[in-house]
Design a protein around this motif. Sequence first.
Motif, PDB file in Angstrom:
ATOM      1  N   GLU A 173      57.127  24.416  16.453  1.00 35.58           N
ATOM      2  CA  GLU A 173      57.107  25.248  15.240  1.00 35.58           C
ATOM      3  C   GLU A 173      55.867  24.990  14.377  1.00 35.58           C
ATOM      4  O   GLU A 173      55.502  25.822  13.555  1.00 35.58           O
ATOM      5  N   SER A 174      55.202  23.858  14.552  1.00 35.41           N
ATOM      6  CA  SER A 174      53.996  23.570  13.770  1.00 35.41           C
ATOM      7  C   SER A 174      52.728  23.690  14.615  1.00 35.41           C
ATOM      8  O   SER A 174      51.720  23.043  14.318  1.00 35.41           O
ATOM      9  N   ALA A 175      52.763  24.532  15.618  1.00 33.75           N
ATOM     10  CA  ALA A 175      51.614  24.674  16.524  1.00 33.75           C
ATOM     11  C   ALA A 175      50.385  25.211  15.799  1.00 33.75           C
ATOM     12  O   ALA A 175      49.256  24.783  16.079  1.00 33.75           O
ATOM     13  N   GLY A 176      50.561  26.134  14.870  1.00 30.58           N
ATOM     14  CA  GLY A 176      49.420  26.706  14.152  1.00 30.58           C
ATOM     15  C   GLY A 176      48.670  25.678  13.325  1.00 30.58           C
ATOM     16  O   GLY A 176      47.435  25.636  13.331  1.00 30.58           O
ATOM     17  N   ASP A 177      49.422  24.841  12.606  1.00 29.29           N
ATOM     18  CA  ASP A 177      48.790  23.801  11.790  1.00 29.29           C
ATOM     19  C   ASP A 177      48.064  22.776  12.658  1.00 29.29           C
ATOM     20  O   ASP A 177      46.942  22.364  12.350  1.00 29.29           O
ATOM     21  N   ILE A 178      48.700  22.380  13.732  1.00 29.41           N
ATOM     22  CA  ILE A 178      48.091  21.392  14.628  1.00 29.41           C
ATOM     23  C   ILE A 178      46.828  21.962  15.254  1.00 29.41           C
ATOM     24  O   ILE A 178      45.794  21.288  15.335  1.00 29.41           O
ATOM     25  N   ARG A 179      46.887  23.210  15.698  1.00 31.18           N
ATOM     26  CA  ARG A 179      45.736  23.835  16.339  1.00 31.18           C
ATOM     27  C   ARG A 179      44.559  23.966  15.371  1.00 31.18           C
ATOM     28  O   ARG A 179      43.419  23.689  15.728  1.00 31.18           O
ATOM     29  N   SER A 180      44.834  24.370  14.132  1.00 32.15           N
ATOM     30  CA  SER A 180      43.738  24.521  13.173  1.00 32.15           C
ATOM     31  C   SER A 180      43.114  23.170  12.828  1.00 32.15           C
ATOM     32  O   SER A 180      41.889  23.066  12.720  1.00 32.15           O
ATOM     33  N   ASN A 181      43.929  22.146  12.677  1.00 30.35           N
ATOM     34  CA  ASN A 181      43.382  20.808  12.437  1.00 30.35           C
ATOM     35  C   ASN A 181      42.575  20.313  13.630  1.00 30.35           C
ATOM     36  O   ASN A 181      41.537  19.670  13.454  1.00 30.35           O
ATOM     37  N   MET A 182      43.029  20.614  14.831  1.00 35.11           N
ATOM     38  CA  MET A 182      42.310  20.204  16.031  1.00 35.11           C
ATOM     39  C   MET A 182      40.936  20.862  16.084  1.00 35.11           C
ATOM     40  O   MET A 182      39.937  20.213  16.421  1.00 35.11           O
ATOM     41  N   ILE A 183      40.862  22.130  15.730  1.00 36.06           N
ATOM     42  CA  ILE A 183      39.587  22.842  15.771  1.00 36.06           C
ATOM     43  C   ILE A 183      38.614  22.272  14.747  1.00 36.06           C
ATOM     44  O   ILE A 183      37.420  22.098  15.032  1.00 36.06           O
ATOM     45  N   VAL A 184      39.095  21.950  13.552  1.00 39.52           N
ATOM     46  CA  VAL A 184      38.229  21.382  12.517  1.00 39.52           C
ATOM     47  C   VAL A 184      37.686  20.020  12.961  1.00 39.52           C
ATOM     48  O   VAL A 184      36.489  19.738  12.837  1.00 39.52           O
ATOM     49  N   ILE A 185      38.546  19.178  13.508  1.00 42.04           N
ATOM     50  CA  ILE A 185      38.109  17.850  13.933  1.00 42.04           C
ATOM     51  C   ILE A 185      37.148  17.947  15.114  1.00 42.04           C
ATOM     52  O   ILE A 185      36.151  17.219  15.181  1.00 42.04           O
TER      53      ILE A 185
END
Length: 81
Positions: A48-60
């Motif tokens: 359910e938190s895939a969007g938040d994790i994905r966006s943080n992954m892209i920034v890092i």
Amino acid sequence: MLSMILAAVAPLAALGAAIGAGIAAVGAGIGIGNIGSSAMEAIARQPESAGDIRSNMIVIAALIEGVALFAVIVSALALFL
């Protein structure tokens, strides 16, 4: 005399710059691989938190790529200066 010393050291500078750029590229690859694997594991645990994790992954990942690009540029400057 100084020009003779600089001419003798030039091949070593090229070798050092190439090794530095290679280490930066390998380090970035390892870092992004670790981020990707950790993000996929986190998404598998909490879909359910895939969007938040994905966006943080892209920034890092972008920050890691920036540091690697900076290291390659410094290696190139060491070669030509």
